[in-house]
Scaffold this active site. Structure first.
Site, short mmCIF file in Angstrom:
data_model
loop_
_atom_site.label_atom_id
_atom_site.label_comp_id
_atom_site.label_asym_id
_atom_site.label_seq_id
_atom_site.Cartn_x
_atom_site.Cartn_y
_atom_site.Cartn_z
N THR A 87 0.98 -1.04 0.04
CA THR A 87 0.00 0.02 0.16
C THR A 87 0.70 1.03 0.02
O THR A 87 1.70 1.24 1.10
CB THR A 87 -1.00 0.01 1.32
OG1 THR A 87 -1.57 -1.36 1.28
CG2 THR A 87 -1.83 1.18 1.18
N LYS A 162 -7.93 1.50 -2.89
CA LYS A 162 -7.68 1.01 -1.83
C LYS A 162 -7.74 2.20 -0.45
O LYS A 162 -8.34 1.96 0.64
CB LYS A 162 -6.22 0.32 -1.69
CG LYS A 162 -5.35 0.42 -0.26
CD LYS A 162 -5.51 -1.09 0.36
CE LYS A 162 -5.08 -1.16 1.80
NZ LYS A 162 -5.42 -2.48 2.52
N LYS A 237 -1.63 5.05 8.67
CA LYS A 237 -0.64 5.19 7.47
C LYS A 237 -1.68 5.23 6.09
O LYS A 237 -1.59 6.12 5.22
CB LYS A 237 -0.15 3.72 7.15
CG LYS A 237 0.76 3.59 5.86
CD LYS A 237 1.21 2.38 5.52
CE LYS A 237 1.74 2.43 4.13
NZ LYS A 237 2.18 0.81 3.89
P1 NAD Z 1 6.25 -5.72 7.28
O1 NAD Z 1 6.94 -4.65 7.64
O2 NAD Z 1 6.07 -6.59 7.99
O3 NAD Z 1 6.94 -6.02 5.72
C1 NAD Z 1 7.75 -5.32 4.81
C2 NAD Z 1 9.16 -6.06 4.51
O4 NAD Z 1 9.96 -5.20 3.76
C3 NAD Z 1 9.87 -6.28 5.74
O5 NAD Z 1 10.28 -7.55 5.90
C4 NAD Z 1 11.00 -5.35 5.34
O6 NAD Z 1 12.38 -5.97 5.94
C5 NAD Z 1 11.44 -5.42 3.85
N1 NAD Z 1 12.06 -4.63 3.26
C6 NAD Z 1 12.04 -3.15 3.53
N2 NAD Z 1 12.79 -2.46 2.71
C7 NAD Z 1 13.25 -3.43 1.92
C8 NAD Z 1 14.11 -3.32 0.71
N3 NAD Z 1 14.63 -2.20 0.25
N4 NAD Z 1 14.27 -4.53 -0.05
C9 NAD Z 1 13.86 -5.82 0.60
N5 NAD Z 1 12.94 -5.76 1.36
C10 NAD Z 1 12.58 -4.73 2.04
O7 NAD Z 1 4.83 -5.22 6.51
P2 NAD Z 1 3.67 -5.70 6.29
O8 NAD Z 1 2.67 -5.90 7.29
O9 NAD Z 1 4.18 -7.34 5.27
O10 NAD Z 1 3.11 -4.78 5.04
C11 NAD Z 1 3.61 -4.96 3.91
C12 NAD Z 1 2.74 -3.76 2.89
O11 NAD Z 1 1.33 -4.36 2.88
C13 NAD Z 1 2.54 -2.34 3.51
O12 NAD Z 1 2.59 -1.46 2.36
C14 NAD Z 1 1.33 -2.45 4.20
O13 NAD Z 1 0.75 -1.20 4.09
C15 NAD Z 1 0.39 -3.35 3.15
N6 NAD Z 1 -0.66 -4.13 4.11
C16 NAD Z 1 -0.39 -4.77 5.44
C17 NAD Z 1 -1.39 -5.34 5.84
C18 NAD Z 1 -1.38 -6.09 7.22
O14 NAD Z 1 -2.24 -6.39 7.90
N7 NAD Z 1 -0.18 -6.19 7.68
C19 NAD Z 1 -2.62 -5.38 5.19
C20 NAD Z 1 -3.00 -4.88 4.07
C21 NAD Z 1 -1.85 -4.08 3.51
#
Ligand code: NAD
Length: 287
Positions: A87, A162, A237
């Site tokens: 997102t 979204k 966010k």
């Molecule tokens: P998270 O922080 O658990 O995962 C993000 C991952 O990206 C981390 O493991 C981090 O180490 C990695 N990362 C950061 N910079 C990087 C790079 N340069 N190269 C490679 N990896 C890198 O977050 P999440 O909960 O998995 O969410 C991911 C996305 O999904 C976000 O944009 C969030 O808004 C969206 N989202 C999350 C949820 C939820 O319930 N968690 C629901 C819908 C949408």
């Protein structure tokens, strides 16, 4: 399919595992360099991207997405697809789409709804922006990771849907919590409130499926001391993204603005790692 997967966090990891379990050749990369059972991991985004037909990204925000896209797009095979499921803000999505087209790479913005449980169960909903030919190529992957996928329009449309959806969600959750706080002061039973509102014109997903009052309605994070679920930090966010988008196009979103302010105060006070339905606590305290 050869699938590169960049960003193996709470959401990305189970999504990547589901694709590998379904038989795709998944190569993953995350800056944390964690080994993950079920998929092969490599030490850079470049290694992950170079032979992939589709590269999926699941990253924290638009800034990281643009940085990763700049690194991998020149190495990707022309005709392959960059499928971003994070997102992020609409501007970053459009920047990535423009960059991708210069390298003859297809791009899709496909943020998800359904949270960590949906990612694990393969029941996410994907809201997709991009062109139909690229969408069709990715359908098989959406089908494994999710249960519904909708092409909403050109690049940026997935992110736009979204943030509009989540602006409604944030606002209706606050309204639902307010109504419970008021009902308490009016000595109304919460069960009776739920019974009537959930079948009347005040019904909503926040009331009916995710009731913020503990012990009322179907089981939800409120019944588990507001353990997320969908955290208040993620709601904040998405609300901030909605306000950024509204500002950029001159849209009036006064309720979205107020919801952003209230979740901002809530996160400052409670920390972000509480379910967003915990807003009921803050409103109970206020009243
Ligand atoms: P998270 O922080 O658990 O995962 C993000 C991952 O990206 C981390 O493991 C981090 O180490 C990695 N990362 C950061 N910079 C990087 C790079 N340069 N190269 C490679 N990896 C890198 O977050 P999440 O909960 O998995 O969410 C991911 C996305 O999904 C976000 O944009 C969030 O808004 C969206 N989202 C999350 C949820 C939820 O319930 N968690 C629901 C819908 C949408």
């Amino acid at each position: 399919m050869n699938v590169g997967f960049i960003g193996l966090g709470n959401m990305g990891k189970p999504m990547a595992i589901n694709l590998a379990t379904a038989g795709h050749n998944v190569i993953g990369y995350d800056v944390s360099n964690e080994n993950i059972d079920g998929i092969k991991t490599v030490k850079s985004g470049a290694e992950c991207a170079k032979d992939a037909q589709v590269v999926i990204t699941m990253l924290p925000d638009g800034e990281v997405l643009v940085k990763v896209a700049k690194e991998i797009l020149p190495l990707m095979t022309p005709g392959s697809i960059l499928l971003d499921c994070s997102t992020v803000d609409v501007e970053s999505t459009l920047e990535v789409a423009q960059m991708a087209s210069k390298f003859d790479i297809g791009s899709l913005d496909a943020p998800v709804s359904g949270g960590i449980l949906g990612a694990k169960a393969g029941t996410l909903t994907f809201m997709v922006g991009g062109v139909e030919a690229d969408f069709n190529k990715a359908k098989n992957l959406f089908d494994i990771m999710g249960q519904k996928f909708v092409l909403c329009g050109p690049a940026g449309s997935g992110q736009a849907v979204k943030i509009c959806n989540n602006m409604i969600l944030g606002a209706t959750m606050i309204a639902t919590c307010e109504a419970f706080a008021l009902a308490d002061k009016l000595n109304l039973s919460r069960e009776k409130m739920f019974e009537v509102v959930s079948t009347s014109s005040g019904y909503s997903w926040s009331m009916n499926a995710y009731c913020p009052a503990p012990g009322v309605g179907p089981t939800s994070p409120s019944d588990n001391n507001y353990e997320p679920g969908f955290s208040a930090a993620l709601m904040l966010k998405d609300l901030k993204l909605s306000q950024q988008a509204a500002k950029s196009v001159g849209a009036k979103t006064p309720i979205g603005e107020k919801a952003t302010e209230l979740y901002n105060d809530f996160v400052e006070k409670e920390g972000g790692n509480i379910d967003f339905s915990g807003m009921l606590r803050a409103l109970e305290e206020k009243s």
